[in-house]
Design a protein around this motif. Structure first.
Motif, PDB file in Angstrom:
ATOM      1  N   ALA A 593     -20.668 -37.102 -12.988  1.00 56.15           N
ATOM      2  CA  ALA A 593     -20.218 -37.838 -11.805  1.00 56.15           C
ATOM      3  C   ALA A 593     -18.835 -37.395 -11.345  1.00 56.15           C
ATOM      4  O   ALA A 593     -18.624 -37.109 -10.159  1.00 56.15           O
ATOM      5  N   ALA A 594     -17.888 -37.330 -12.253  1.00 56.45           N
ATOM      6  CA  ALA A 594     -16.529 -36.946 -11.865  1.00 56.45           C
ATOM      7  C   ALA A 594     -16.483 -35.492 -11.412  1.00 56.45           C
ATOM      8  O   ALA A 594     -15.810 -35.154 -10.431  1.00 56.45           O
ATOM      9  N   GLU A 595     -17.210 -34.620 -12.118  1.00 55.57           N
ATOM     10  CA  GLU A 595     -17.235 -33.209 -11.732  1.00 55.57           C
ATOM     11  C   GLU A 595     -17.790 -33.043 -10.322  1.00 55.57           C
ATOM     12  O   GLU A 595     -17.221 -32.323  -9.493  1.00 55.57           O
ATOM     13  N   ARG A 596     -18.895 -33.712 -10.029  1.00 57.10           N
ATOM     14  CA  ARG A 596     -19.489 -33.601  -8.699  1.00 57.10           C
ATOM     15  C   ARG A 596     -18.551 -34.133  -7.623  1.00 57.10           C
ATOM     16  O   ARG A 596     -18.443 -33.557  -6.536  1.00 57.10           O
ATOM     17  N   THR A 597     -17.887 -35.253  -7.904  1.00 55.44           N
ATOM     18  CA  THR A 597     -16.987 -35.842  -6.918  1.00 55.44           C
ATOM     19  C   THR A 597     -15.844 -34.896  -6.598  1.00 55.44           C
ATOM     20  O   THR A 597     -15.495 -34.684  -5.429  1.00 55.44           O
ATOM     21  N   VAL A 598     -15.251 -34.321  -7.633  1.00 53.65           N
ATOM     22  CA  VAL A 598     -14.144 -33.387  -7.407  1.00 53.65           C
ATOM     23  C   VAL A 598     -14.629 -32.171  -6.620  1.00 53.65           C
ATOM     24  O   VAL A 598     -13.962 -31.707  -5.689  1.00 53.65           O
ATOM     25  N   GLN A 599     -15.785 -31.636  -6.969  1.00 55.28           N
ATOM     26  CA  GLN A 599     -16.311 -30.478  -6.246  1.00 55.28           C
ATOM     27  C   GLN A 599     -16.555 -30.809  -4.778  1.00 55.28           C
ATOM     28  O   GLN A 599     -16.161 -30.052  -3.880  1.00 55.28           O
ATOM     29  N   LEU A 600     -17.205 -31.943  -4.520  1.00 55.13           N
ATOM     30  CA  LEU A 600     -17.542 -32.314  -3.152  1.00 55.13           C
ATOM     31  C   LEU A 600     -16.288 -32.547  -2.317  1.00 55.13           C
ATOM     32  O   LEU A 600     -16.166 -32.034  -1.192  1.00 55.13           O
ATOM     33  N   LEU A 601     -15.342 -33.305  -2.857  1.00 50.22           N
ATOM     34  CA  LEU A 601     -14.148 -33.617  -2.080  1.00 50.22           C
ATOM     35  C   LEU A 601     -13.239 -32.395  -1.929  1.00 50.22           C
ATOM     36  O   LEU A 601     -12.567 -32.234  -0.911  1.00 50.22           O
ATOM     37  N   HIS A 602     -13.199 -31.525  -2.939  1.00 53.92           N
ATOM     38  CA  HIS A 602     -12.437 -30.281  -2.792  1.00 53.92           C
ATOM     39  C   HIS A 602     -13.052 -29.415  -1.696  1.00 53.92           C
ATOM     40  O   HIS A 602     -12.325 -28.801  -0.899  1.00 53.92           O
ATOM     41  N   GLN A 603     -14.387 -29.392  -1.628  1.00 48.02           N
ATOM     42  CA  GLN A 603     -15.049 -28.610  -0.594  1.00 48.02           C
ATOM     43  C   GLN A 603     -14.783 -29.189   0.793  1.00 48.02           C
ATOM     44  O   GLN A 603     -14.481 -28.445   1.735  1.00 48.02           O
ATOM     45  N   VAL A 604     -14.897 -30.504   0.946  1.00 47.31           N
ATOM     46  CA  VAL A 604     -14.671 -31.086   2.266  1.00 47.31           C
ATOM     47  C   VAL A 604     -13.208 -30.965   2.662  1.00 47.31           C
ATOM     48  O   VAL A 604     -12.879 -30.765   3.838  1.00 47.31           O
TER      49      VAL A 604
END
Length: 749
Positions: A593-604
């Motif tokens: 969950a945390a890994e996905r959130t960081v990836q998604l928000l870093h991308q946006v």
């Protein structure tokens, strides 16, 4: 598949046939392996990969001649599929026909076998993913029109005829396409044909122009050139992680690897997680190679899929860009695979045959002995672990291309700066949007939640409206005046009365979706031209292309979007990104969950400030002290991933251990419980082996079926497939319950 093929070479009649040889034929059904069929006396045995028609019971079906005991590569023997079923020779039935179609290449057949064994899927079901995209017969003729040559000099050129002539200047068109392009009726076109002004042409087999590897492209920076040189130098199998900050030009770098494959006379495959991302990617490809690549995705019509499939098979399609299903195309000269945005969970196929396209792309590259490039600004922990272990090469682009700088990221503490009552945008974010719009720049509001509100609640009795088929709340879509389930597709009108207590006007939406944020933005910024980018509003790549074009042309001031807008786009005038809910996705039991959130928000966040004007990112958070938010603000992605790795190593969680999920489902809860208990009672034991569960799945009811889950976890040096086979054999689940296996699960719902 048709019962009788149109283009085939008929085998000898079964009644008079004398059998001379046996061949294994794999059928697109859930059998354990191929069936043996006979070759009639005097006929030549079709080689492996040939598409054939064979009898099965009272039907005639299509299958592919398989290889007996073929080598599946340097993997454990227990990961190879079973051979052909032994049947005495005099009981064998003969093949009925050999289909006139391109054969399935050897490396693709080996790939099918490997994937089937790894995922514990009947090989016929895996082969069906390659075979059902097959063009068994060439596309039917497609009539079109071209200008007559020479054009009659005595022709009276009316306004309509002039428009037809102008529309055909770029090349032949179908009657419908020409009528739309010229703004005339079909009768005008037919009349021009009868008058000898137009000539009929066959558009059935459009020519595929090969991309030019030496076509002048953009000028690369010294950092990009060094990375491109390393990619071009790779020969044979090798996995390279191409990591680069958002806007660093990773695409232009791996284009050079594609160019090298083309110079060697090889084909290239590029996988994208979502085909909607292809709009700007295709334009960049045209700029580099002079022509468009071949596109492959589920939105293609049947005719275009047939043409593309055959072009891949005969080699005229030199570069293919597509979704994960493109991995099963019959490349005859595949020389390179690129997986863009390799960290994306969209590469995991969750329905039917469950597989991860990124990981299986590595397998296909290994079987074909070719290079593969994994590109990402936020590499997955699995890929990082392979880099650390020395299995993958690592290239890194540390700077944005063209002098652009990375955006400044800050968190808005919603406890200190809450929104107004009934609203969801903090005054700090509202002021920032006004500031950037006032300078003539563009802004993006990001919320990864579709619809108007994720929950509808009765203020009188507290009833929450649920999906009747799933353990999920119904999402309100106010624009359609419907409540919808995003898991099974169920929808219903928004009721006027509470379904539980019957109170009128008591239902209220709870929480925001992009529709609700759009309404709030309309009230706050009435002069701003708004565009919503979500899977509900952008249906297909053409709609995404139009939206991207409008943003690039500065016809839009404020973009409101879900994850579809988070990656791959280049909007040079977008300088502010506001994340409405940076905490969304951090809760729950998902280990990633945390890994996905960081990836998604870093991308946006990477959508901001990609040109001359600096970018700014604001994260609305109710817990800004969370390590994920702290890492995003500090720009410390490496440190965050290192801490994630340290937490997973001791418990042998992926990528430092292996997981396999067993999902038990049944129409009745009692049947699901009984099967789950049986699996729990026969669970394997041993050093480095642990079984968690059984327990109700988070989605305990999905599409009307009750679900229970068990999780097998092992050390990384222990293969899960032999354990799973022995476990399922001992448990011997029969009857109404079904057990689905998900090796290397991504979703834990």
């Amino acid at each position: 598949m048709p019962a009788a093929p149109i283009c085939c070479r008929a085998a000898q009649s079964p009644q008079s046939a004398v059998m001379s040889d046996r061949i294994p034929v794999l059928l697109p059904y859930p059998f354990e392996g191929p069936f043996d069929y006979a070759v009639p006396l005097g006929a030549v045995a079709p080689p492996p990969g040939t598409l054939v028609q064979v009898p099965l019971g009272r039907r005639e079906v299509l299958g592919i001649v398989w290889s007996r005991g073929q080598d599946s590569g340097p993997w454990p023997a227990e990961l190879t599929t079973a051979g052909a079923r032994p049947v005495s020779h005099n009981r064998l039935r003969p093949i009925s026909a050999v289909i006139d179609a391109p054969p399935m290449p050897d490396d693709l057949r080996r790939f099918v076998d490997w994937l089937a064994a790894y995922t514990l899927t009947p090989p016929g079901l895996v082969m069906a993913m390659a075979m059902r995209t097959n063009a068994i017969t060439p596309p039917p003729p497609l009539a079109g029109w071209a200008l007559a040559e020479p054009w009659p000099e005595t022709t009276r050129l009316t306004a309509q005829r002039a428009r037809v002539r102008e529309a055909l200047a770029a090349g032949p068109l179908t009657t419908r396409g020409l009528a739309e392009a010229a703004g005339v009726g079909d009768g005008v076109i037919r009349g021009m044909g009868q008058a000898g002004l137009l000539r009929a042409v066959d558009l059935s087999t459009p020519a595929f122009t090969a991309p030019d590897p030496d076509h002048p492209g953009p000028v690369l920076s010294s950092e990009q050139r060094a990375a491109a040189d390393e990619l071009r130098a790779v020969r044979g199998f090798g996995v390279t992680l191409l990591e680069g900050v958002t806007g660093s030009g990773k695409t232009e770098v791996y284009f050079e690897a594609i160019a090298e494959a083309l110079r060697q006379g090889r084909q290239a495959l590029v996988l994208l997680p979502e085909i909607a991302l292809s709009a700007q990617w295709l334009e960049r490809f045209r700029q580099r190679f002079g022509v468009a690549p071949t596109v492959w995705h589920s939105d293609l019509g049947s005719r275009r899929r047939r043409i593309a499939w055959r072009a891949v098979a005969d080699g005229s399609a030199r570069v293919v860009v597509g979704a994960r299903s493109a991995l099963f195309l019959p490349f005859g000269e595949l020389g390179l695979i690129v997986v863009d945005e390799e960290h994306e969970t969209a590469f995991k196929q969750e329905e039917g045959v469950t597989y991860h396209a990124r990981d299986m792309a590595v397998v296909r590259a290994r079987l074909a002995d070719i290079p593969i490039v994994l590109a990402s600004a936020t590499p997955s922990l699995e890929t990082r672990a392979n880099v650390e272990a020395g299995r993958y090469r690592h290239l890194r682009l540390a700077r944005r291309h063209g002098g652009a700088t990375l955006p400044e990221v800050a968190a808005i503490d919603m406890r200190a700066h809450p929104p107004e009552r009934g609203a969801f945008l903090s005054p700090v974010l509202v002021d920032a949007v006004r500031e950037h719009l006032g300078r003539g720049e563009q802004a993006l509001l990001f919320l990864n939640r579709r619809g108007y509100a994720p929950l509808t609640l009765c203020r009188t009795c507290g009833h929450r409206i649920e999906c009747p088929n799933c353990t999920a709340w119904l999402v309100e879509h106010r624009a359609r005046a419907r409540l919808a389930c995003h898991h099974c597709g169920y929808s219903a009108p928004i009721p006027e009365l509470c379904p539980s207590c019957g109170a009128a006007h008591s239902l209220t939406p709870i929480g925001p979706g992009v529709e609700r944020i759009t309404d709030e933005a309309a009230a706050l910024f009435p002069q701003a031209r708004r565009l919503v980018m979500a899977s509900d509003t952008l249906v297909g790549p053409d709609a995404a292309a139009r939206a991207a074009g409008a943003i690039a042309a500065r016809e839009v001031d404020l973009v409101i979007g879900t994850q579809i807008v988070a990656k791959g786009w280049h909007f040079p005038h977008l300088t502010l990104v506001g994340v409405v809910d940076a905490d969304l996705g951090l809760s729950g039991g998902d280990l990633r969950a945390a890994e996905r959130t960081v990836q998604l928000l870093h991308q946006v966040a990477g959508r901001a400030g990609r040109a001359e004007a600096p970018g700014r990112v604001l994260l609305q958070s109710w817990m800004p002290e969370h390590p994920a938010t702290v890492a995003l603000v500090a720009g410390d992605l490496d440190g965050f991933m290192a801490r994630e790795a340290a937490q997973r190593r001791p418990g042998h969680w992926p990528p430092y251990g292996r997981l396999a999920a067993l999902i038990v489902s049944a129409d009745a809860a009692t049947d699901a419980d009984a099967a789950a208990r049986r699996l729990g009672q026969t669970a394997p034991k041993g050093d480095g082996i642990e079984v968690l569960g059984p327990a109700p799945a988070p989605l305990a009811l999905l599409r009307g079926r009750h679900r229970r889950r068990l999780l097998l976890r092992t050390r990384r040096d222990i293969a899960v497939q032999p354990i799973l086979r022995a476990w399922l054999a001992e448990a011997a689940i029969r009857g109404a319950a079904r057990v689905d296996i998900d090796v290397d699960p991504v979703s834990f719902l």
